[in-house]
Design a protein around this motif. Structure first.
Motif, short mmCIF file in Angstrom:
data_model
loop_
_atom_site.label_atom_id
_atom_site.label_comp_id
_atom_site.label_asym_id
_atom_site.label_seq_id
_atom_site.Cartn_x
_atom_site.Cartn_y
_atom_site.Cartn_z
N ASN A 92 0.82 -1.21 0.00
CA ASN A 92 0.00 0.00 0.00
C ASN A 92 0.85 1.26 0.00
OD1 ASN A 92 0.88 0.04 2.63
ND2 ASN A 92 -1.10 -0.47 3.51
N GLY A 93 2.14 1.10 -0.15
CA GLY A 93 3.04 2.24 -0.21
C GLY A 93 4.41 1.80 -0.69
N THR A 94 5.27 2.77 -0.86
CA THR A 94 6.63 2.47 -1.30
C THR A 94 7.62 3.12 -0.36
OG1 THR A 94 6.73 4.37 -2.78
CG2 THR A 94 5.96 2.30 -3.71
N PRO A 95 8.76 2.54 -0.22
CA PRO A 95 9.14 1.24 -0.76
C PRO A 95 8.56 0.11 0.08
CG PRO A 95 10.97 2.12 0.52
CD PRO A 95 9.89 3.18 0.52
N ALA A 96 8.42 -1.04 -0.56
CA ALA A 96 7.98 -2.26 0.13
C ALA A 96 8.89 -3.38 -0.36
CB ALA A 96 6.53 -2.57 -0.20
N PHE A 97 9.33 -4.21 0.55
CA PHE A 97 10.28 -5.28 0.24
C PHE A 97 9.73 -6.60 0.76
CE2 PHE A 97 12.50 -1.32 0.99
CZ PHE A 97 13.30 -1.20 -0.13
N PHE A 98 9.93 -7.65 -0.03
CA PHE A 98 9.54 -9.00 0.36
C PHE A 98 10.79 -9.87 0.29
CE2 PHE A 98 5.74 -7.02 -1.16
CZ PHE A 98 4.73 -7.50 -0.34
N ILE A 99 11.09 -10.50 1.40
CA ILE A 99 12.25 -11.40 1.46
C ILE A 99 11.71 -12.75 1.90
CG2 ILE A 99 14.52 -11.83 2.48
CD1 ILE A 99 14.61 -8.73 3.05
N ASN A 100 11.54 -13.64 0.91
CA ASN A 100 10.94 -14.96 1.18
C ASN A 100 9.66 -14.85 1.99
OD1 ASN A 100 12.95 -16.16 -0.26
ND2 ASN A 100 13.98 -17.08 1.49
N GLY A 101 8.82 -13.90 1.64
CA GLY A 101 7.54 -13.73 2.31
C GLY A 101 7.57 -12.81 3.51
N ASN A 102 8.75 -12.45 3.97
CA ASN A 102 8.87 -11.50 5.08
C ASN A 102 8.78 -10.09 4.51
OD1 ASN A 102 9.64 -13.41 7.30
ND2 ASN A 102 11.31 -13.81 5.88
N VAL A 103 7.87 -9.29 5.03
CA VAL A 103 7.65 -7.94 4.51
C VAL A 103 8.44 -6.92 5.32
CG1 VAL A 103 5.93 -6.16 4.03
CG2 VAL A 103 5.33 -8.58 3.80
N LEU A 104 9.16 -6.08 4.59
CA LEU A 104 9.78 -4.90 5.18
C LEU A 104 9.13 -3.72 4.48
CD1 LEU A 104 13.61 -5.72 5.35
CD2 LEU A 104 12.01 -5.54 7.24
N SER A 105 8.39 -2.93 5.22
CA SER A 105 7.65 -1.83 4.63
C SER A 105 8.29 -0.50 4.99
CB SER A 105 6.20 -1.86 5.12
OG SER A 105 5.44 -0.89 4.44
N GLY A 106 8.39 0.37 4.00
CA GLY A 106 8.99 1.69 4.22
C GLY A 106 10.50 1.63 4.15
N ALA A 107 11.10 2.78 4.22
CA ALA A 107 12.56 2.86 4.19
C ALA A 107 13.12 2.20 5.44
CB ALA A 107 13.00 4.32 4.11
N GLN A 108 14.01 1.27 5.25
CA GLN A 108 14.58 0.50 6.36
C GLN A 108 16.09 0.61 6.34
OE1 GLN A 108 12.81 -1.32 8.70
NE2 GLN A 108 10.96 -0.49 7.78
N PRO A 109 16.71 0.55 7.52
CA PRO A 109 18.17 0.57 7.54
C PRO A 109 18.73 -0.76 7.02
CG PRO A 109 17.30 0.32 9.76
CD PRO A 109 16.12 0.55 8.85
N LEU A 110 19.93 -0.71 6.53
CA LEU A 110 20.61 -1.88 5.99
C LEU A 110 20.59 -3.05 6.98
CD1 LEU A 110 22.29 -3.20 3.76
CD2 LEU A 110 24.31 -2.16 4.79
N GLU A 111 20.73 -2.77 8.25
CA GLU A 111 20.77 -3.83 9.27
C GLU A 111 19.49 -4.66 9.29
OE1 GLU A 111 23.20 -5.21 11.11
OE2 GLU A 111 24.42 -3.89 9.86
#
Length: 124
Positions: A92-111
């Protein structure tokens, strides 16, 4: 060990975003997707069609091929398909990331990425 897939998800309120997404796909036809992507993010106030073409020319892309691609609108279907896939996945927004089904939504730190990716690599 890791595969990156980029999908377009232009937001409704950003009028230039769909055409900018198309332009990046036109640049991809000349193997310059990521370079063009980076230019767009550095020039977020310059996303009119004329600007998109100027960016391509500045990068040294074949202007005739790029302009024909962009003017034709033939990449709109790809952008639409990406957007629909994102909606089905719950984006529902950007950025959105999927890592093997795990969702990281919004700008996230590298860690945060490192933590999820390392955990996935450890289980596979």
């Amino acid at each position: 060990k890791v595969r990156l897939v980029f999908r377009h998800f232009p937001l409704d309120f950003h009028q230039q975003a769909p055409k900018a997404a198309e332009a990046s796909l036109c640049a991809n036809e000349q193997s310059k997707f990521w370079e063009y992507h980076d230019v767009l993010f550095k020039n977020q106030q310059k996303l009119q069609v004329e600007d998109l073409k100027a960016h391509a020319q500045t990068m040294g892309l074949d202007a005739t091929k790029f302009n024909e691609c962009l003017d034709s609108g033939r990449m709109a279907a790809v952008v639409k398909s990406d957007t629909e896939a994102g909606q089905k996945a719950g984006v529902n927004g950007t950025p959105a990331f999927f890592i093997n089904g795990n969702v990281l939504s919004g700008a996230q730190p590298l860690e945060e990425f490192k933590k999820v990716i390392d955990a996935e690599l450890a289980t596979n």
